[in-house]
Design a protein around this motif. Sequence first.
Motif, PDB file in Angstrom:
ATOM      1  N   LYS A 158     -39.921  44.633 -15.004  1.00 61.56           N
ATOM      2  CA  LYS A 158     -40.299  45.857 -15.711  1.00 61.56           C
ATOM      3  C   LYS A 158     -41.617  45.678 -16.454  1.00 61.56           C
ATOM      4  N   PHE A 159     -42.423  46.748 -16.453  1.00 62.64           N
ATOM      5  CA  PHE A 159     -43.643  46.781 -17.266  1.00 62.64           C
ATOM      6  C   PHE A 159     -43.619  48.061 -18.088  1.00 62.64           C
ATOM      7  N   VAL A 160     -43.702  47.916 -19.400  1.00 58.71           N
ATOM      8  CA  VAL A 160     -43.678  49.058 -20.319  1.00 58.71           C
ATOM      9  C   VAL A 160     -44.997  49.103 -21.080  1.00 58.71           C
ATOM     10  N   ILE A 161     -45.701  50.197 -20.948  1.00 54.34           N
ATOM     11  CA  ILE A 161     -46.993  50.353 -21.626  1.00 54.34           C
ATOM     12  C   ILE A 161     -46.780  50.532 -23.128  1.00 54.34           C
ATOM     13  N   ALA A 162     -47.504  49.744 -23.903  1.00 52.42           N
ATOM     14  CA  ALA A 162     -47.416  49.832 -25.364  1.00 52.42           C
ATOM     15  C   ALA A 162     -48.615  50.550 -25.956  1.00 52.42           C
ATOM     16  N   SER A 163     -49.810  50.290 -25.412  1.00 48.55           N
ATOM     17  CA  SER A 163     -51.020  50.937 -25.920  1.00 48.55           C
ATOM     18  C   SER A 163     -52.098  50.897 -24.846  1.00 48.55           C
ATOM     19  N   VAL A 164     -53.059  51.829 -24.963  1.00 50.34           N
ATOM     20  CA  VAL A 164     -54.143  51.928 -23.986  1.00 50.34           C
ATOM     21  C   VAL A 164     -55.448  52.189 -24.730  1.00 50.34           C
ATOM     22  N   GLU A 165     -56.450  51.377 -24.425  1.00 54.24           N
ATOM     23  CA  GLU A 165     -57.790  51.616 -24.961  1.00 54.24           C
ATOM     24  C   GLU A 165     -58.696  52.049 -23.817  1.00 54.24           C
ATOM     25  N   ASN A 166     -59.450  53.121 -24.045  1.00 53.66           N
ATOM     26  CA  ASN A 166     -60.319  53.676 -23.023  1.00 53.66           C
ATOM     27  C   ASN A 166     -61.771  53.397 -23.374  1.00 53.66           C
ATOM     28  N   ASN A 167     -62.446  52.651 -22.493  1.00 50.57           N
ATOM     29  CA  ASN A 167     -63.857  52.341 -22.687  1.00 50.57           C
ATOM     30  C   ASN A 167     -64.654  52.900 -21.521  1.00 50.57           C
ATOM     31  N   GLU A 168     -65.102  54.157 -21.663  1.00 51.85           N
ATOM     32  CA  GLU A 168     -65.883  54.828 -20.631  1.00 51.85           C
ATOM     33  C   GLU A 168     -65.167  54.848 -19.285  1.00 51.85           C
ATOM     34  N   GLY A 169     -63.882  55.185 -19.322  1.00 49.24           N
ATOM     35  CA  GLY A 169     -63.116  55.317 -18.093  1.00 49.24           C
ATOM     36  C   GLY A 169     -62.377  54.074 -17.655  1.00 49.24           C
TER      37      GLY A 169
END
Length: 217
Positions: free
Chosen positions: A130-141
Amino acid sequence: MKKVILLVAVVATTLISCKGEKKEKVETNEEVKVEETVAEVAEAKVDNVDTANSFLTWKGTKPTGAHNGTVALKSGSLVVENGEVKSGEFIVDLNAITCLDIEDAETNQKLVGHLKAADFFDVATYPTAKFVIASVENNEGKLAVTGNLTVKDVTKSITIPATLTEADGVYTFKSDTFNIDRSEFNIKYASKKFFDNLKDKFIDDLVEMSFEVKTVK
């Protein structure tokens, strides 16, 4: 004599080049808190992953060669709001692992059977990862996705590069290739970290992976 010197130079250059191609592994850390899970997003569409067209790829290496294949997803959810990934959970079906590079059916099945066996993924006890997303940072796509990866009885957080695209109402969440140290997830078979005197019979601890997840309309 000139030929000998030239040969030494070529060998030295080759060795230096090989060292330069050393794989970089993804750093693993303690499990991180997931601030917003799929279940907590009230208006989100859950179980929206197209499992028929979503998959994880893998590649394992050893001194005598390499093998590669895919693993299907059993289920999953990807929550996107205003073009941004808010959360996600992908369940990997380890019973659906395949090998793509071995053409002989008997040899292929033997390898796949070993990957499912107790001394590798132990699919009878741990049928899914299993992979559960905790956070996402977006740097120009380009996304830096931090999430909790669970394999067997081990959960660790990793951060991997990925992209999100959309076409005709379908989102594609795709990672770059990354390397996981299998020994950190209690997969010990033929690992030099756990066994001595393997000589050239060891299997590299680093496993190359990537994934592509598509949503349904």
